[in-house]
Structures are given as structure tokens and as C-alpha cells.
Write a protein that holds these residues in place. Structure first.
Motif, PDB file in Angstrom:
ATOM      1  N   ARG A   1       0.836  -1.203   0.000  1.00 20.70           N
ATOM      2  CA  ARG A   1       0.000   0.000   0.000  1.00 20.70           C
ATOM      3  C   ARG A   1       0.872   1.256   0.000  1.00 20.70           C
ATOM      4  N   THR A   2       1.935   1.229   0.779  1.00 20.53           N
ATOM      5  CA  THR A   2       2.817   2.401   0.847  1.00 20.53           C
ATOM      6  C   THR A   2       3.532   2.633  -0.492  1.00 20.53           C
ATOM      7  N   LEU A   3       3.973   1.548  -1.114  1.00 23.01           N
ATOM      8  CA  LEU A   3       4.626   1.680  -2.426  1.00 23.01           C
ATOM      9  C   LEU A   3       3.652   2.283  -3.441  1.00 23.01           C
ATOM     10  N   GLU A   4       2.405   1.810  -3.385  1.00 21.71           N
ATOM     11  CA  GLU A   4       1.387   2.326  -4.307  1.00 21.71           C
ATOM     12  C   GLU A   4       1.073   3.787  -4.022  1.00 21.71           C
ATOM     13  N   ASP A   5       0.855   4.085  -2.742  1.00 21.50           N
ATOM     14  CA  ASP A   5       0.497   5.451  -2.361  1.00 21.50           C
ATOM     15  C   ASP A   5       1.592   6.453  -2.720  1.00 21.50           C
ATOM     16  N   SER A   6       2.818   6.004  -2.664  1.00 25.53           N
ATOM     17  CA  SER A   6       3.916   6.929  -2.973  1.00 25.53           C
ATOM     18  C   SER A   6       4.203   6.992  -4.474  1.00 25.53           C
ATOM     19  N   GLY A   7       3.439   6.246  -5.251  1.00 24.59           N
ATOM     20  CA  GLY A   7       3.563   6.342  -6.714  1.00 24.59           C
ATOM     21  C   GLY A   7       4.660   5.487  -7.309  1.00 24.59           C
ATOM     22  N   LEU A   8       5.319   4.661  -6.484  1.00 25.65           N
ATOM     23  CA  LEU A   8       6.462   3.907  -7.003  1.00 25.65           C
ATOM     24  C   LEU A   8       6.042   2.781  -7.941  1.00 25.65           C
ATOM     25  N   THR A   9       4.901   2.170  -7.688  1.00 21.20           N
ATOM     26  CA  THR A   9       4.521   0.999  -8.504  1.00 21.20           C
ATOM     27  C   THR A   9       4.250   1.401  -9.953  1.00 21.20           C
ATOM     28  N   LEU A  10       3.736   2.610 -10.156  1.00 18.90           N
ATOM     29  CA  LEU A  10       3.490   3.086 -11.522  1.00 18.90           C
ATOM     30  C   LEU A  10       4.411   4.259 -11.846  1.00 18.90           C
ATOM     31  N   CYS A  11       5.647   4.180 -11.357  1.00 14.93           N
ATOM     32  CA  CYS A  11       6.519   5.347 -11.519  1.00 14.93           C
ATOM     33  C   CYS A  11       6.909   5.569 -12.979  1.00 14.93           C
ATOM     34  N   TRP A  12       6.843   4.529 -13.810  1.00 12.55           N
ATOM     35  CA  TRP A  12       7.191   4.701 -15.227  1.00 12.55           C
ATOM     36  C   TRP A  12       5.981   5.084 -16.097  1.00 12.55           C
ATOM     37  N   VAL A  13       4.848   5.297 -15.446  1.00 18.44           N
ATOM     38  CA  VAL A  13       3.652   5.712 -16.184  1.00 18.44           C
ATOM     39  C   VAL A  13       3.536   7.236 -16.069  1.00 18.44           C
ATOM     40  N   PRO A  14       3.309   7.923 -17.191  1.00 17.45           N
ATOM     41  CA  PRO A  14       3.213   9.382 -17.122  1.00 17.45           C
ATOM     42  C   PRO A  14       2.065   9.827 -16.216  1.00 17.45           C
ATOM     43  N   GLU A  15       2.191  11.050 -15.731  1.00 22.84           N
ATOM     44  CA  GLU A  15       1.192  11.548 -14.789  1.00 22.84           C
ATOM     45  C   GLU A  15      -0.208  11.605 -15.398  1.00 22.84           C
TER      46      GLU A  15
ATOM     47  N   GLY B   1       3.356  -1.425 -16.368  1.00 21.16           N
ATOM     48  CA  GLY B   1       2.923  -0.033 -16.523  1.00 21.16           C
ATOM     49  C   GLY B   1       3.679   0.661 -17.646  1.00 21.16           C
ATOM     50  N   TRP B   2       4.984   0.412 -17.686  1.00 21.92           N
ATOM     51  CA  TRP B   2       5.825   0.991 -18.754  1.00 21.92           C
ATOM     52  C   TRP B   2       5.318   0.573 -20.135  1.00 21.92           C
ATOM     53  N   LEU B   3       4.968  -0.702 -20.242  1.00 21.26           N
ATOM     54  CA  LEU B   3       4.497  -1.212 -21.538  1.00 21.26           C
ATOM     55  C   LEU B   3       3.123  -0.650 -21.889  1.00 21.26           C
ATOM     56  N   LEU B   4       2.207  -0.721 -20.943  1.00 21.07           N
ATOM     57  CA  LEU B   4       0.830  -0.264 -21.206  1.00 21.07           C
ATOM     58  C   LEU B   4       0.779   1.233 -21.508  1.00 21.07           C
ATOM     59  N   ALA B   5       1.642   1.987 -20.834  1.00 19.67           N
ATOM     60  CA  ALA B   5       1.609   3.442 -21.006  1.00 19.67           C
ATOM     61  C   ALA B   5       1.997   3.858 -22.418  1.00 19.67           C
ATOM     62  N   GLN B   6       2.627   2.957 -23.144  1.00 19.97           N
ATOM     63  CA  GLN B   6       3.006   3.279 -24.526  1.00 19.97           C
ATOM     64  C   GLN B   6       1.894   2.952 -25.512  1.00 19.97           C
ATOM     65  N   THR B   7       0.772   2.460 -24.998  1.00 20.78           N
ATOM     66  CA  THR B   7      -0.380   2.137 -25.831  1.00 20.78           C
ATOM     67  C   THR B   7      -1.532   3.052 -25.406  1.00 20.78           C
ATOM     68  N   ASP B   8      -2.680   2.868 -26.047  1.00 16.58           N
ATOM     69  CA  ASP B   8      -3.833   3.640 -25.574  1.00 16.58           C
ATOM     70  C   ASP B   8      -4.683   2.832 -24.590  1.00 16.58           C
ATOM     71  N   LEU B   9      -4.136   1.740 -24.098  1.00 19.11           N
ATOM     72  CA  LEU B   9      -4.855   0.949 -23.096  1.00 19.11           C
ATOM     73  C   LEU B   9      -4.841   1.670 -21.751  1.00 19.11           C
ATOM     74  N   PRO B  10      -5.846   1.411 -20.920  1.00 14.48           N
ATOM     75  CA  PRO B  10      -5.819   1.996 -19.582  1.00 14.48           C
ATOM     76  C   PRO B  10      -4.720   1.333 -18.742  1.00 14.48           C
ATOM     77  N   VAL B  11      -4.203   2.059 -17.767  1.00 14.55           N
ATOM     78  CA  VAL B  11      -3.246   1.466 -16.836  1.00 14.55           C
ATOM     79  C   VAL B  11      -3.977   1.248 -15.518  1.00 14.55           C
ATOM     80  N   PRO B  12      -4.304   0.000 -15.211  1.00 16.22           N
ATOM     81  CA  PRO B  12      -5.096  -0.241 -14.008  1.00 16.22           C
ATOM     82  C   PRO B  12      -4.282  -0.032 -12.730  1.00 16.22           C
ATOM     83  N   ALA B  13      -4.988   0.230 -11.639  1.00 13.65           N
ATOM     84  CA  ALA B  13      -4.323   0.269 -10.340  1.00 13.65           C
ATOM     85  C   ALA B  13      -4.082  -1.165  -9.887  1.00 13.65           C
ATOM     86  N   GLY B  14      -3.294  -1.319  -8.878  1.00  7.79           N
ATOM     87  CA  GLY B  14      -3.044  -2.655  -8.328  1.00  7.79           C
ATOM     88  C   GLY B  14      -1.836  -3.308  -8.947  1.00  7.79           C
TER      89      GLY B  14
END
Lengths: 357, 386
Positions: free
Chosen positions: A42-56, A91-104
């Protein structure tokens, strides 16, 4: 640029603090159950680290590629037994497409020659993927599938798949997946310049960076222990044979740190996964994999029987080194590919290729 | 405690890569003119004064040095490129390399102005070959056991004793010599040694060849018999040599010459195995390429960090330890990988000649400039173990 550098070090500092507080290897090693897992994730997620390679604008933290790799080096230092790297990669891969980037939590299956995953005309996914890290612990998978011979990326809800139970040599989830007419959450064309091999290269670079972190940690542990442990009435650190072993371990740590850091930097700077990035990432996975084997052996030798026990934390690191060196292609896999490519370009191109890096 | 072994991912600046193009063009012309054999340095012992002078004319000796000494005030990363291109081409750099790498910087730091103004410009022109007089019979790695004596006398210092394993002494114009000027003290056995600039033409110096097992001549024994060295040629403080010359060591240990001395073997192996090697050959080449790429990235990083004012002392020692072991092991690994290659292959004979040469020089690679054992001790010290 100074600003970016500072931001980068802030993100890495944040990761270090989180792991130090919530992922202490000794605490985890002593834990009878997995109650540590939720707060850490939860802390990793809340701090944005899990999706850190996904643009804001896609819901991520948008940190630089190089900084993300440094976060993974830190995660490796703590032998973090969670799908952080896998979620970052997906996240890095999905962010390069028009697919949604899910949480979790997520993981990914790059698709390879042996295990084809097909997307049929009806939009269903069929096939299988072997030894997918953390597949049984994530909510979504990003996979590379074939549609009429072309690569596509599919986002899949993991509850729609048949996922085997199983663990790798470190005891972390590692599962075979069967896709039996699975309806994906979404499908996208492959981003330009990417394919299964490029996804494998990114995965190889990620694992190299994690291993470099774990190697640095076993050097620290080994040096510290050698100064505490007394045998034959001396600290074992005072024995020349032990010193030379530790010097060799430092060499392996140095090689791993340098080549994995270089590969991360190469990917950070490159516009695409070209020959140069291939040389850097393949070399990193080969050389760091070699260092993992050598380094783990030396550390265990320093610790003697104590390091062989379940209650000691050394195995948290060494078993992950043995596991990670196999993921996204082991040393032999990449060495054959690199050697074949060097041979194809010919002897006269070898030095110019090395010197260009 | 964390060890913090760190490597910045340094990339060579554009001007260094431009310089690389110029160096390659020069080397190609030299090779075309037959001035040396790029396959390996079998023909001469790597010494060619006329070649060194042509390199000097290009401005590639003393590249980083101040202009007032004939240098060019360019970066260490540019020097790095020159060094690696010359090394990979097996160019005969012995006439100037030691002076460029260590003797010149040593003089700049410890010699008086007149000596600097006299000697350094000549080094830059490729006219001045240096040798290093450290080892003695009975004192190699254990430098502080040196016995060759320099005693104060009329006209300066009177030197008596013998140095050995002195590379290029038979070509050298000067030696940087380490001589005992006082006995070691109880507290500090390193005390009492002094470095001198020695003009090799001084009366009383005899250079005797020590032939190597492969028949070539690089080593020498240098005998000093009542040699008088002027007092102005003392480098730094008398008795205090052990405190000097540590800052240059990181450059000396981490350069490309510390892992590329047998690189031609890898090139020869790739040529021999051809465009479609079998699985074993491909894997073998792949691992070797990954290893040498790693070493080079480590080495470039250390040089870049030094240029940037950092002090990667531990990292520099590690580059030499890993690098020399790699270049030493390469011939044996290549021999294994070549074992089943086509015996009639066009490149077979030249590869076998290269292999024979490299196999015979391999043992020295982990001895010269500090043995593996000594380096490991230095690394252990860096780790806080001693």
C-alpha cells in the motif's frame, strides 16, 4: 537538468526509506505470516512507485526511466518479495499504448518463440505462458500476443486465466498461465519499435538492476560479518584468504553495478531499442548473472554454516539472485543471442561497437 | 555500513569521439605504410621512436598537460580514447606511453621548474622514453624492501645497487628511480625511500637484457655503480616517497591498457568462427563480449569520475584486478572455443600465431604494475578489512 537529478534522488530516497521501514529483511524473515505484505504494498502504491514509469496524465508518477531503474536497485538491496518490478514493467508497456493502466499489482508475459499466445478473430486469447513472475498475486497481466502474425499488447484480468500454483527458487510466486478463450480487458497495436525481444530486453535490464542491488547488500553483510566473527582467535576479516574472497566479491559487485547502471542509462537515453541498447542490456544480464552466481557463492563461503540457515537473512538475497538471473533470459540465453549478433556483424565491427558505448 | 561501490554511467563526450576518428585515420595510414603489425605486437617489442615522434607531432602525447609544457589541456576522456585506440591497434607506443601516463604527471607534481620546462616538452614531442626503476632482486611487490642506495655526496647523490624487471630500460632516456636514502624507522617501514629523475646516460649505469620466455626483450637489469645524480633531480621530499604518487594511481590502474592487451585474440576468434558460429561458439563469444563491455564501461566510468574531481580509488583498483584477470584468461578461453573450428579455415594460421604469442605473455598481465595479490590487499583495505 539539476532539478531532474534532484527529483530523481528524492524518489530513490523515498524508496529507500519505505523499504527500510517496511521491508527489513530480518523482520520479514522472522515473520510467521504475511502481514507485512499489505502495508508495504500500500505504501509503495500510495507513494507512486509501482506506476513510476507511467506518465502523470495516465495516472502514474512519471519519473525518468533512469530513476526507476535506481528504485529497482534499492528494491534489490532489500530483496523485496513483491511484484514492484513487474508492475513497473507492465505499466511501462501499457503506457506506450492507448490501453488503460489499471491500479493494483501487475505482471507481464513478453511472449517468446516457445510459448505463443494468440489473439483470434473473435477477440479471444488462447495459449500459455510459462514461469511468469508473481502471476498468482496480481490483478492484471500485460502480455504480448500474436494477431494474424503481428504482435499486439493485451491487458488481461488475471482472474480470467488458469494460473498454476508454484514458486521460484526464492519462494516467490512464479506461475504457468493457460489462456483459454480469455476475453482481454483491452487490446492495442504494438508500439512502434517494440516486440517480444525488446520487452525481454527491458525485463533483462530490470532484473540486472535488482541483482546489482542484492549483490551490493550481500557484500555489505559479508564485510560486516567478517569483522564480527572470530575464529582461530582473530576476526576472520584479518585472514588473507578471506580478504581475497571479499575483494573478489567486491569485484563482482562493481561489475554488476557498472554494467547494469550503464544499461539503464542506455535505455534512458535511447530513442529506441537499437543494436547499442541490445549490446548494453544483453551484456548486463550476462555479466550480472555471472556475478550473481559468483557473488552468492563467495558470500555463503564467508558466512559458513550460519548463512545456510533459514533464520539468517543471507538466503533472502542469494536465493533471489539465483531466481532473478533466470528471469527474462539467463546468461546463456543472452550470450547466444549476443554472440550470434557479433558474429553476424563480423570481427571488424566488434571494436567499433564496443567503443561507441 | 554500506560500501558504496559506485560507477557513474559516464559517456564519452562528442569531442572524444571526433578525436577517435582522427586517431583511427592516422593508425590506418601507419598500418598501410607497414609501420607496425596490428594483429599483435610480435614484430618489434612495441618500441618505435620514429612512430612516437609522429604521434607527438599529432599532439597526442601529453594531451591533458598544460600548454606551457607542450601539452594540449584536453580532457582525460579524450586521452582515454587515444589510449584505447592505440592499444587495440597494437601500435608501438612503448617509446612514449609510460612517460605520458605516469612519469610526466609525476614530474609536473614533484620536479623543479627547469626540469619540467626541459623534459616535458620533449616527452610531448615523442622524443623521450621513460622507464620505472622500482623492483629489485629480492624486492618486487614488496616495494619498501628496496635496497638500492642513494647517499649524499659531492655533486648530489651517489647511487649503488641494482634494479630489475625494468621494462624499456634499454630504450629509455630517463628512469624514475626509487632509492633508499635512509633506513626504515621502527614505526614506519615505508620511511626512507626517495624518488629521483635519473638520466640514463649518466656514467656508471649499465643496462643488461633479461630475455623473456617467448624470446622477446622488454625487461632489463639496471646496475648502478657509483652513479652521481644531481641534487636537483630529487622528486618530492627526501625519504617521503611512500606519501607521493598515490593520486595518479587510479588513472594508472583503471586505463584501457588494463584489459585490452590481448583483445586481438577475441577479434581473431570471431573471425575464425565466422558469421554463423554454432551454439557453443556463439555463447562463448557472447559471454566474452559482455565481459569486456562491462570492463570498458567500468574503466570509462572511473576515468570520467576522476575527470569530474571524484576519487574512485577502490573502483580503480577493482578495474585493474578484474581487467588483468580477464585479458589473461582470454587466450585460454579462446583456445577452448576454437578447438572444433575448421582446421583449414583461412584465418587459422594467423589465429594460432596470435594465440601462441598471447598465451606466452598472459602470465605477466597479473604481475606488471602490481600483482593480483597486492591489488586484492588494496581492495580489502578499501573495504575496511585491514
Amino acid at each position: 537538468m539539476a532539478g531532474e537529478g534532484e527529483l530523481g534522488s528524492i524518489v530513490v530516497d523515498t524508496a529507500t526509506r519505505i523499504f527500510r521501514d517496511l521491508c527489513d529483511p530480518q523482520t520479514i524473515n522472522n515473520a510467521a505470516e504475511e502481514s507485512w505484505k499489505q502495508p508495504l504494498w500500500r505504501t509503495l502504491e500510495d507513494s507512486g512507485l509501482t506506476l513510476c514509469w507511467v506518465p502523470e496524465d495516465k495516472g502514474g508518477a512519471g519519473v525518468r526511466i533512469a530513476d526507476g531503474f535506481d528504485i529497482l536497485q534499492v528494491a534489490g538491496r532489500f530483496a523485496a518479495p513483491l511484484p514492484l518490478a513487474e508492475t513497473m514493467l507492465a505499466g511501462w508497456l501499457l503506457a506506450q499504448t492507448d490501453l488503460p493502466v489499471p491500479a493494483g499489482a501487475m505482471t507481464l508475459a513478453p511472449g517468446d518463440d516457445q510459448n505463443e499466445i494468440l489473439l483470434d478473430a473473435g477477440g479471444k486469447i488462447t495459449g500459455n505462458a510459462r514461469k511468469v513472475p508473481f502471476a498468482s498475486e496480481v490483478s492484471h497481466l500485460a502480455i504480448v500476443a500474436k494477431r494474424n502474425g503481428d504482435n499486439v499488447i493485451a491487458l488481461i484480468d488475471s482472474s480470467d486465466c488458469d494460473i498454476s500454483s508454484g514458486t521460484n527458487i526464492a519462494g516467490d510466486a512464479q506461475n504457468d498461465i493457460v489462456f483459454n478463450n480469455v476475453s482481454p480487458v483491452g487490446v492495442s497495436d504494438m508500439p512502434t519499435g517494440l516486440g517480444p525481444e525488446e520487452v525481454m530486453m527491458m525485463g533483462a535490464a530490470v532484473r540486472s538492476r535488482q541483482m546489482a542491488g542484492a549483490l551490493a547488500a550481500i557484500l555489505d553483510l559479508s564485510v560486516e560479518y567478517s569483522k564480527e566473527r572470530v575464529a582461530f582467535e582473530r576476526q576472520i576479516a584479518k585472514f588473507q584468504a578471506v580478504q581475497h574472497n571479499l575483494a573478489r566479491l567486491a569485484g563482482e559487485v562493481a561489475a554488476a553495478e557498472a554494467v547494469s547502471g550503464s544499461a539503464a542509462d542506455a535505455i534512458d537515453r535511447a530513442a529506441r531499442f537499437d543494436d547499442a541498447v541490445f549490446l548494453e542490456t544483453a551484456s548486463a544480464k550476462i555479466r550480472v548473472g555471472e556475478a550473481a552466481g559468483e557473488g552468492a557463492a563467495i558470500a555463503h563461503q564467508v558466512f559458513g554454516a550460519i548463512g545456510f540457515t533459514a533464520e539468517h537473512i543471507l538466503h533472502r538475497l542469494t536465493r533471489r539472485l539465483w531466481a532473478w538471473r533466470d528471469d527474462f533470459g539467463g546468461e546463456s540465453h543472452w550470450a547466444v543471442k549476443l554472440g550470434a549478433r557479433v558474429a553476424m556483424h563480423g570481427a571488424d565491427d566488434l571494436w567499433p561497437a564496443l567503443a561507441s558505448r | 555500513m554500506t560500501q558504496n561501490i559506485h560507477f557513474d554511467p559516464v559517456r564519452l563526450p562528442p569531442e572524444a569521439q571526433v578525436l577517435r576518428g582522427e586517431v583511427r585515420a592516422f593508425l590506418a595510414e601507419e598500418i598501410a605504410a607497414g609501420s607496425f603489425n596490428p594483429e599483435c605486437e610480435t614484430d618489434n617489442d612495441g618500441f618505435d621512436r620514429a612512430f612516437s615522434q609522429r604521434v607527438g607531432a599529432k599532439g597526442w602525447i601529453g594531451l591533458t598537460w598544460p600548454k606551457k609544457y607542450g601539452g594540449h589541456e584536453r580532457s582525460f576522456l579524450e586521452r582515454y580514447v587515444v589510449t584505447e585506440e592505440f592499444r587495440v591497434a597494437n601500435a608501438p607506443t612503448r617509446g612514449h606511453f609510460v612517460a605520458d601516463r605516469q612519469s610526466g604527471p609525476m614530474l609536473m607534481k614533484y620536479a623543479n621548474k627547469d626540469i619540467c620546462m626541459d623534459v616535458l616538452p620533449r616527452i610531448c614531442r615523442g622524443e623521450c622514453c621513460f622507464c620505472i626503476g622500482m623492483s629489485e632482486p629480492g624486492s618486487g611487490s614488496d616495494l619498501f624492501a628496496a635496497k638500492t642506495k642513494a647517499e649524499k655526496s659531492a655533486g648530489g647523490w651517489r647511487v649503488n645497487g641494482t634494479k630489475v624487471w625494468t621494462s624499456s630500460a634499454h630504450h629509455a632516456d630517463y628512469m624514475i628511480g626509487l632509492f633508499r636514502t635512509s633506513p626504515p624507522t621502527e614505526e614506519n617501514r615505508r620511511h626512507g625511500l626517495t624518488q629521483f629523475l635519473v638520466d640514463m646516460t649518466l656514467p656508471g649505469i649499465t643496462v643488461n637484457p633479461v630475455h623473456q620466455m617467448n624470446g622477446s626483450h622488454d625487461f632489463n637489469e639496471v646496475v648502478f655503480d657509483d652513479v652521481i645524480i644531481p641534487g636537483t633531480h630529487v622528486l618530492g621530499d627526501v625519504d617521503m616517497a611512500w606519501q607521493q604518487a598515490t593520486s595518479e594511481l587510479a588513472y594508472e590502474r583503471s586505463g584501457p591498457e588494463r584489459f585490452l592487451e590481448t583483445f586481438y585474440i577475441l577479434v581473431g576468434l570471431v573471425r575464425l568462427l565466422g558469421a554463423n558460429p554454432d551454439l557453443r561458439g556463439a555463447e562463448g563469444i557472447g559471454r566474452l563480449v559482455a565481459q569486456v563491455h562491462t570492463l570498458r564501461r567500468m574503466s570509462v566510468s572511473v576515468n570520467g569520475m576522476l575527470q569530474g574531481g571524484k576519487e574512485p580509488v577502490l573502483e580503480g583498483s577493482i578495474v585493474k584486478d578484474l581487467g588483468t584477470l580477464w585479458e589473461q584468461a582470454l587466450p585460454a578461453k579462446a583456445r577452448d572455443l576454437a578447438a572444433f573450428s575448421d582446421p583449414e579455415a583461412a584465418n587459422r594460421i594467423s589465429f594460432e600465431e596470435q594465440l601462441e604469442y598471447a598465451t606466452m605473455i598472459a602470465p605477466k598481465l597479473t604481475i606488471q604494475g602490481g600483482t593480483t595479490e597486492v591489488l586484492r590487499g588494496i581492495i580489502a583495505r578499501g573495504l575496511g578489512l585491514r
